[in-house]
Write an enzyme that holds these catalytic residues in place. Sequence first.
Site, PDB file in Angstrom:
ATOM      1  N   ASP A   1       0.857  -1.189   0.000  1.00  0.00           N
ATOM      2  CA  ASP A   1       0.000   0.000   0.000  1.00  0.00           C
ATOM      3  C   ASP A   1       0.894   1.240   0.000  1.00  0.00           C
ATOM      4  O   ASP A   1       1.817   1.356   0.823  1.00  0.00           O
ATOM      5  CB  ASP A   1      -0.909   0.006   1.225  1.00  0.00           C
ATOM      6  N   ILE A   2       0.630   2.159  -0.926  1.00  0.00           N
ATOM      7  CA  ILE A   2       1.438   3.383  -1.013  1.00  0.00           C
ATOM      8  C   ILE A   2       1.112   4.273   0.185  1.00  0.00           C
ATOM      9  O   ILE A   2      -0.055   4.562   0.472  1.00  0.00           O
ATOM     10  CB  ILE A   2       1.150   4.135  -2.322  1.00  0.00           C
TER      11      ILE A   2
ATOM     12  N   GLU B   1      -4.770   2.353  -4.066  1.00  0.00           N
ATOM     13  CA  GLU B   1      -3.304   2.363  -4.113  1.00  0.00           C
ATOM     14  C   GLU B   1      -2.705   1.079  -3.559  1.00  0.00           C
ATOM     15  O   GLU B   1      -1.519   1.026  -3.229  1.00  0.00           O
ATOM     16  CB  GLU B   1      -2.766   3.565  -3.318  1.00  0.00           C
TER      17      GLU B   1
END
Length: 490
Positions: A352-353, A395
Amino acid sequence: MNGQTKKLMWGLGISDEDANVIQHAAGGRFALSCFPIGVTPTVDQLETDEPCLLWISKQGWDTLKTLPSSDTAHIDVTSRILIMGGDYDLAELESLLECGFTEIIKPPITKERARDVLLSAVETQNLYQDIMHMTREICLEREMLERKNDMLSFIVSFLEKVTQHLDPAEILRAAQTELKTLLPVSAINAICWSPQVSENVHATIYVAGSEKNDVARAWTEMLKTHAQRLLGDGVVSIDMNYMGTVKTEILPSSDTLLAIDLEHGGANFGVVLVQCHEHPQLGKDQIQILRSAISHLTLGLNNAMLYTAAQHNADIDGLTRLYNRRHFDARIVEENTRHRRYGHSLCLMIADIDNFKNINDTYGHLAGDDVLKDLSRILESSLRTSDYIARFGGEEFAVLLPCTSASHATMLAERIRIQIEEHSFVTDKGILNVTASIGVACIDHTHEESPVEIIRRADAALYQAKDSGKNQMSILYPDKSLLVAGGYAT
């Protein structure tokens, strides 16, 4: 006949007097060749002389009847006139009529009678020849109709087989089976791609064998060469499909190889290679059938590739070109089932960004899209071809790692985390620095766990990495023990 201007007649055991009358009555259009009683013309003489009529005396006929049928059978094919001398009764006359004589005449023979008999015999022979000619024409027409019917039956069967599937592999299997009735086919291999794409092509190679070996590699290289001939460097990725249609290893041989370019609507979408075990000898009709079969095969594969492309697009995320969540949900079930069946290790990684909302809010959604695409390329370049990547949502990215232990999964996740941290993300707003948090869950084959539970455990590990300061890698083991490692977000 054999260069003669006169038609030839034979006389068998007839008297000189009768022979003279017959020759005189026949005029210059016929010649008479006589054989004495006891001498039977041979088959070779029959084929050489080709007599149109045979005059036989009663005594000559009685002599013929004493000989084996094998010595006289060839005489039966010629029109025969019996000169009936001596005494005879009605029963004998009826018996002789059943022997196939055109006419039976009683001497002495007159010129007029001989001419009438001759003209009648010639007319009968001409009628016979006309009937034989018509019979041959009917036989030829029947043969042509049967051949056309066979052609039609083949095409109907071929069309049915190659259009009842939308799986290219099934179509190629059916084509190999059907073409064996026309050609000495030993294997069919192919490379296909979407007819709607001419650059950045994702192609699939269909190999007749059932495993990756030297033979499969030889076919793969040849198919790649043909694809390059049609597309240049347009092919960017290739999937392999082992059809298992042959049990023995069959290497490509140019002497007996038929290469068929697949084209529809002016666009090439693949090549089919038909390997024969001997050089095919094709007649005009067979070539016509083959062309029709190729046309139907092209149509079937075109529809199949369009359907495959539509399926693929339904499973692909439009931005990153990775698989989407829908496809991932089906794939993790398959991998979990395979893991249970064979006892292989399996790990799931969710990345996950960090602070992605801030990127969108600060630099705009286009910059955020650039980051997502760039990160997807980092994942693709860092993983094996057997690993599976999907855009999990927003994301988040999910990676399935088959045949991977927990220790190797954690090392891989940490290496990817560092790559992301050190990478310069190019966007329309300039260079951005981005970090990501990664959660890992590995499946214990001794403990049955559903795909939902596996995802929940990887997600829990991800949130633990986030709670620990972000830019972290965390793994949650089946026994709920946790390991967190990595840097810290800035």
